[in-house]
Design a protein around this motif. Structure first.
Motif, PDB file in Angstrom:
ATOM      1  N   VAL A  12      40.735  35.511  40.209  1.00 47.78           N
ATOM      2  CA  VAL A  12      40.911  35.725  38.670  1.00 47.78           C
ATOM      3  C   VAL A  12      41.781  36.738  38.382  1.00 47.78           C
ATOM      4  O   VAL A  12      42.008  37.500  39.244  1.00 47.78           O
ATOM      5  CB  VAL A  12      39.368  36.069  38.090  1.00 47.78           C
ATOM      6  N   GLN A  13      42.343  36.593  37.188  1.00 46.37           N
ATOM      7  CA  GLN A  13      43.341  37.579  36.944  1.00 46.37           C
ATOM      8  C   GLN A  13      42.691  39.123  36.468  1.00 46.37           C
ATOM      9  O   GLN A  13      41.340  39.035  36.035  1.00 46.37           O
ATOM     10  CB  GLN A  13      44.287  37.248  35.711  1.00 46.37           C
ATOM     11  N   ALA A  14      43.362  40.371  36.517  1.00 45.62           N
ATOM     12  CA  ALA A  14      42.679  41.357  36.228  1.00 45.62           C
ATOM     13  C   ALA A  14      42.223  41.377  34.765  1.00 45.62           C
ATOM     14  O   ALA A  14      42.889  40.884  34.044  1.00 45.62           O
ATOM     15  CB  ALA A  14      43.792  42.373  36.317  1.00 45.62           C
ATOM     16  N   GLY A  16      39.366  39.751  33.982  1.00 48.87           N
ATOM     17  CA  GLY A  16      38.661  38.650  33.869  1.00 48.87           C
ATOM     18  C   GLY A  16      37.160  38.752  34.226  1.00 48.87           C
ATOM     19  O   GLY A  16      36.814  40.021  34.575  1.00 48.87           O
ATOM     20  N   LYS A  86      39.140  44.271  38.486  1.00 44.64           N
ATOM     21  CA  LYS A  86      40.250  45.027  38.611  1.00 44.64           C
ATOM     22  C   LYS A  86      40.806  44.531  40.042  1.00 44.64           C
ATOM     23  O   LYS A  86      39.943  43.995  41.075  1.00 44.64           O
ATOM     24  CB  LYS A  86      39.851  46.625  38.690  1.00 44.64           C
ATOM     25  N   PRO A  87      42.005  44.547  40.413  1.00 50.78           N
ATOM     26  CA  PRO A  87      42.370  44.308  41.887  1.00 50.78           C
ATOM     27  C   PRO A  87      41.676  44.979  43.204  1.00 50.78           C
ATOM     28  O   PRO A  87      41.447  44.384  43.975  1.00 50.78           O
ATOM     29  CB  PRO A  87      44.007  44.797  41.788  1.00 50.78           C
ATOM     30  N   THR A  90      38.745  43.034  44.758  1.00 58.75           N
ATOM     31  CA  THR A  90      38.877  42.034  45.587  1.00 58.75           C
ATOM     32  C   THR A  90      38.285  42.503  46.915  1.00 58.75           C
ATOM     33  O   THR A  90      38.341  43.557  47.680  1.00 58.75           O
ATOM     34  CB  THR A  90      40.345  42.020  45.916  1.00 58.75           C
ATOM     35  N   VAL A 113      41.214  39.195  42.860  1.00 62.59           N
ATOM     36  CA  VAL A 113      41.476  39.962  41.602  1.00 62.59           C
ATOM     37  C   VAL A 113      43.007  40.020  41.592  1.00 62.59           C
ATOM     38  O   VAL A 113      43.423  40.977  42.370  1.00 62.59           O
ATOM     39  CB  VAL A 113      40.812  40.996  41.022  1.00 62.59           C
ATOM     40  N   SER A 114      43.698  39.286  40.755  1.00 58.96           N
ATOM     41  CA  SER A 114      45.310  39.468  40.937  1.00 58.96           C
ATOM     42  C   SER A 114      45.784  40.238  39.703  1.00 58.96           C
ATOM     43  O   SER A 114      45.132  40.438  38.703  1.00 58.96           O
ATOM     44  CB  SER A 114      45.903  37.899  40.870  1.00 58.96           C
ATOM     45  N   SER A 115      46.676  41.081  40.024  1.00 57.04           N
ATOM     46  CA  SER A 115      47.279  42.061  39.042  1.00 57.04           C
ATOM     47  C   SER A 115      48.327  41.516  38.220  1.00 57.04           C
ATOM     48  O   SER A 115      48.803  40.506  38.311  1.00 57.04           O
ATOM     49  CB  SER A 115      47.864  43.245  39.536  1.00 57.04           C
TER      50      SER A 115
END
Length: 115
Positions: A12-14, A16, A86-87, A90, A113-115
């Motif tokens: 998921v993106q940061a 999310g 947040k990243p 992860t 979690v990707s930034s």
């Protein structure tokens, strides 16, 4: 032997959200505290959140206000709603169920979690 089965992890993106769930493969008696832990690469496993049979919750400072733990006592299921990810969230997330005699652990589910 009863096992805990986790689901809901993923990428998921940061900012999310993800929802993790954990259910036993069979019947567990005298369930007390249920909880979620996580382990990031190169780090020790740490507590994320716990919930007692009476509904009392406890959260790590790093997730307070963003994560919510809940449980279904009838099904011995525990869930973790994760918002504003947040990243640094992860990690591999593990559920744990404590009875008066034993501790059950899930196999872990990856959250990235990707930034």
């Amino acid at each position: 032997q009863v096992q805990l089965v986790e689901s809901g992890g993923g990428l998921v993106q940061a900012g999310g959200s993800l929802r993790l769930s954990c259910a036993p493969s069979g019947t567990i008696f005298r369930v007390n505290v249920m909880g979620w832990f996580r382990q990031a690469p190169g780090k020790q496993r740490e507590l994320v959140a716990t919930i007692t049979s009476g509904g009392t919750t406890n959260y790590a400072d790093s997730v307070k206000g963003r994560f919510t733990i809940s449980r279904d006592n009838a099904k011995n299921m525990v869930s973790l709603q994760m918002n504003s990810l947040k990243p640094e969230d992860t990690a591999v997330y593990y559920c744990r169920v404590l009875t008066d005699r034993y501790a059950y652990w899930g196999q872990g589910t990856q959250v990235t979690v990707s930034s």
